[in-house]
Design a protein around this motif. Sequence first.
Motif, PDB file in Angstrom:
ATOM      1  N   LEU A  55       0.819  -1.212   0.000  1.00 62.40           N
ATOM      2  CA  LEU A  55       0.000   0.000   0.000  1.00 62.40           C
ATOM      3  C   LEU A  55       0.851   1.259   0.000  1.00 62.40           C
ATOM      4  CD1 LEU A  55      -2.702  -1.142   2.563  1.00 62.40           C
ATOM      5  CD2 LEU A  55      -2.893  -1.170   0.099  1.00 62.40           C
ATOM      6  N   PHE A  56       0.657   2.124   0.965  1.00 64.84           N
ATOM      7  CA  PHE A  56       1.370   3.405   1.027  1.00 64.84           C
ATOM      8  C   PHE A  56       2.571   3.358   1.957  1.00 64.84           C
ATOM      9  CE2 PHE A  56      -2.059   3.308   4.082  1.00 64.84           C
ATOM     10  CZ  PHE A  56      -1.419   3.637   5.265  1.00 64.84           C
ATOM     11  N   PHE A  57       2.900   2.193   2.509  1.00 67.00           N
ATOM     12  CA  PHE A  57       3.959   2.115   3.517  1.00 67.00           C
ATOM     13  C   PHE A  57       5.371   2.310   2.967  1.00 67.00           C
ATOM     14  CE2 PHE A  57       0.433   0.065   5.689  1.00 67.00           C
ATOM     15  CZ  PHE A  57       0.464   0.744   6.891  1.00 67.00           C
ATOM     16  N   PRO A  58       5.720   1.827   1.768  1.00 64.15           N
ATOM     17  CA  PRO A  58       7.078   2.112   1.272  1.00 64.15           C
ATOM     18  C   PRO A  58       7.287   3.617   1.091  1.00 64.15           C
ATOM     19  CG  PRO A  58       6.163   0.274   0.065  1.00 64.15           C
ATOM     20  CD  PRO A  58       5.046   0.852   0.906  1.00 64.15           C
ATOM     21  N   GLY A  59       8.286   4.120   1.761  1.00 67.40           N
ATOM     22  CA  GLY A  59       8.604   5.543   1.686  1.00 67.40           C
ATOM     23  C   GLY A  59       7.870   6.389   2.708  1.00 67.40           C
ATOM     24  N   LEU A  60       7.022   5.788   3.520  1.00 61.93           N
ATOM     25  CA  LEU A  60       6.295   6.551   4.534  1.00 61.93           C
ATOM     26  C   LEU A  60       7.263   7.140   5.553  1.00 61.93           C
ATOM     27  CD1 LEU A  60       3.447   7.321   5.566  1.00 61.93           C
ATOM     28  CD2 LEU A  60       3.538   5.261   6.969  1.00 61.93           C
ATOM     29  N   LEU A  61       8.191   6.330   6.002  1.00 63.14           N
ATOM     30  CA  LEU A  61       9.275   6.767   6.875  1.00 63.14           C
ATOM     31  C   LEU A  61      10.577   6.557   6.126  1.00 63.14           C
ATOM     32  CD1 LEU A  61       8.107   4.978  10.126  1.00 63.14           C
ATOM     33  CD2 LEU A  61       7.787   7.369   9.551  1.00 63.14           C
ATOM     34  N   SER A  62      11.478   7.502   6.195  1.00 68.05           N
ATOM     35  CA  SER A  62      12.746   7.330   5.489  1.00 68.05           C
ATOM     36  C   SER A  62      13.894   7.324   6.491  1.00 68.05           C
ATOM     37  CB  SER A  62      12.951   8.416   4.445  1.00 68.05           C
ATOM     38  OG  SER A  62      13.002   9.669   5.059  1.00 68.05           O
ATOM     39  N   VAL A  63      14.770   6.350   6.323  1.00 63.97           N
ATOM     40  CA  VAL A  63      15.971   6.218   7.144  1.00 63.97           C
ATOM     41  C   VAL A  63      17.157   6.011   6.207  1.00 63.97           C
ATOM     42  CG1 VAL A  63      14.801   5.324   9.188  1.00 63.97           C
ATOM     43  CG2 VAL A  63      15.561   3.753   7.441  1.00 63.97           C
ATOM     44  N   ASP A  64      18.354   6.179   6.744  1.00 63.47           N
ATOM     45  CA  ASP A  64      19.553   6.075   5.910  1.00 63.47           C
ATOM     46  C   ASP A  64      19.984   4.638   5.658  1.00 63.47           C
ATOM     47  OD1 ASP A  64      19.720   8.813   5.677  1.00 63.47           O
ATOM     48  OD2 ASP A  64      20.957   9.025   7.468  1.00 63.47           O
ATOM     49  N   ALA A  65      19.716   3.742   6.569  1.00 64.20           N
ATOM     50  CA  ALA A  65      20.147   2.345   6.426  1.00 64.20           C
ATOM     51  C   ALA A  65      19.179   1.590   5.514  1.00 64.20           C
ATOM     52  CB  ALA A  65      20.207   1.672   7.788  1.00 64.20           C
ATOM     53  N   PRO A  66      19.674   0.993   4.422  1.00 62.22           N
ATOM     54  CA  PRO A  66      18.781   0.294   3.481  1.00 62.22           C
ATOM     55  C   PRO A  66      18.061  -0.901   4.104  1.00 62.22           C
ATOM     56  CG  PRO A  66      20.992   0.516   2.559  1.00 62.22           C
ATOM     57  CD  PRO A  66      21.054   1.024   3.947  1.00 62.22           C
ATOM     58  N   ALA A  67      18.731  -1.646   4.975  1.00 64.78           N
ATOM     59  CA  ALA A  67      18.084  -2.807   5.588  1.00 64.78           C
ATOM     60  C   ALA A  67      16.951  -2.362   6.509  1.00 64.78           C
ATOM     61  CB  ALA A  67      19.102  -3.636   6.367  1.00 64.78           C
ATOM     62  N   LEU A  68      17.174  -1.305   7.251  1.00 64.77           N
ATOM     63  CA  LEU A  68      16.133  -0.791   8.130  1.00 64.77           C
ATOM     64  C   LEU A  68      14.973  -0.213   7.322  1.00 64.77           C
ATOM     65  CD1 LEU A  68      15.189  -0.241  10.999  1.00 64.77           C
ATOM     66  CD2 LEU A  68      16.490   1.888  10.933  1.00 64.77           C
ATOM     67  N   GLN A  69      15.283   0.371   6.175  1.00 64.93           N
ATOM     68  CA  GLN A  69      14.229   0.916   5.310  1.00 64.93           C
ATOM     69  C   GLN A  69      13.321  -0.201   4.800  1.00 64.93           C
ATOM     70  OE1 GLN A  69      13.816   4.331   4.568  1.00 64.93           O
ATOM     71  NE2 GLN A  69      11.838   3.562   3.881  1.00 64.93           N
ATOM     72  N   VAL A  70      13.906  -1.324   4.402  1.00 62.99           N
ATOM     73  CA  VAL A  70      13.117  -2.469   3.937  1.00 62.99           C
ATOM     74  C   VAL A  70      12.270  -3.015   5.080  1.00 62.99           C
ATOM     75  CG1 VAL A  70      13.303  -4.863   3.131  1.00 62.99           C
ATOM     76  CG2 VAL A  70      14.675  -3.087   2.064  1.00 62.99           C
ATOM     77  N   LEU A  72      11.130  -1.384   7.693  1.00 58.72           N
ATOM     78  CA  LEU A  72      10.043  -0.448   7.961  1.00 58.72           C
ATOM     79  C   LEU A  72       8.967  -0.506   6.884  1.00 58.72           C
ATOM     80  CD1 LEU A  72      11.913   2.725   9.231  1.00 58.72           C
ATOM     81  CD2 LEU A  72      10.356   1.272  10.523  1.00 58.72           C
ATOM     82  N   ASP A  73       9.387  -0.516   5.624  1.00 59.58           N
ATOM     83  CA  ASP A  73       8.425  -0.500   4.523  1.00 59.58           C
ATOM     84  C   ASP A  73       7.497  -1.716   4.557  1.00 59.58           C
ATOM     85  OD1 ASP A  73       9.547   1.838   3.648  1.00 59.58           O
ATOM     86  OD2 ASP A  73      10.672   0.915   2.004  1.00 59.58           O
ATOM     87  N   TYR A  74       8.070  -2.899   4.605  1.00 63.85           N
ATOM     88  CA  TYR A  74       7.257  -4.110   4.506  1.00 63.85           C
ATOM     89  C   TYR A  74       6.819  -4.646   5.866  1.00 63.85           C
ATOM     90  CZ  TYR A  74       8.546  -3.775  -0.307  1.00 63.85           C
ATOM     91  OH  TYR A  74       8.712  -3.310  -1.575  1.00 63.85           O
ATOM     92  N   GLY A  75       7.568  -4.343   6.924  1.00 59.77           N
ATOM     93  CA  GLY A  75       7.176  -4.766   8.259  1.00 59.77           C
ATOM     94  C   GLY A  75       5.938  -4.029   8.748  1.00 59.77           C
ATOM     95  N   LEU A  76       5.885  -2.729   8.509  1.00 57.19           N
ATOM     96  CA  LEU A  76       4.702  -1.958   8.890  1.00 57.19           C
ATOM     97  C   LEU A  76       3.475  -2.404   8.100  1.00 57.19           C
ATOM     98  CD1 LEU A  76       6.115   1.660   9.274  1.00 57.19           C
ATOM     99  CD2 LEU A  76       5.272   0.156  11.071  1.00 57.19           C
ATOM    100  N   ALA A  77       3.665  -2.699   6.828  1.00 54.42           N
ATOM    101  CA  ALA A  77       2.547  -3.171   6.021  1.00 54.42           C
ATOM    102  C   ALA A  77       2.057  -4.532   6.511  1.00 54.42           C
ATOM    103  CB  ALA A  77       2.954  -3.248   4.552  1.00 54.42           C
TER     104      ALA A  77
END
Length: 93
Positions: A55-70, A72-77
Amino acid sequence: MAAKKRQGGLAVLFHGVGFLFAAMLVLHLLFLLTGFASDGPLAGSVAQAAEPLALFFPGLLSVDAPALQVLLDYGLAACFWVLVGGLLGRVFA
């Protein structure tokens, strides 16, 4: 002693669909983090199914670490789909 309330078929369906959506997102998350054959048919199918579920979760929160970004994006969803499935299951129980 309180008797356990039995869930109806529709409630079980909502719980199951929410869990299935979350499992697909977690599988995609694991494939991305481990680098599992991203050009393979299994990873491609999972990615194709997981992208619209995010849904809208990828890019909702942005962090510098790529692993943490993934994460956050898919874990929150995934958490969202578990919550929605659980809430709809309770409403239609």
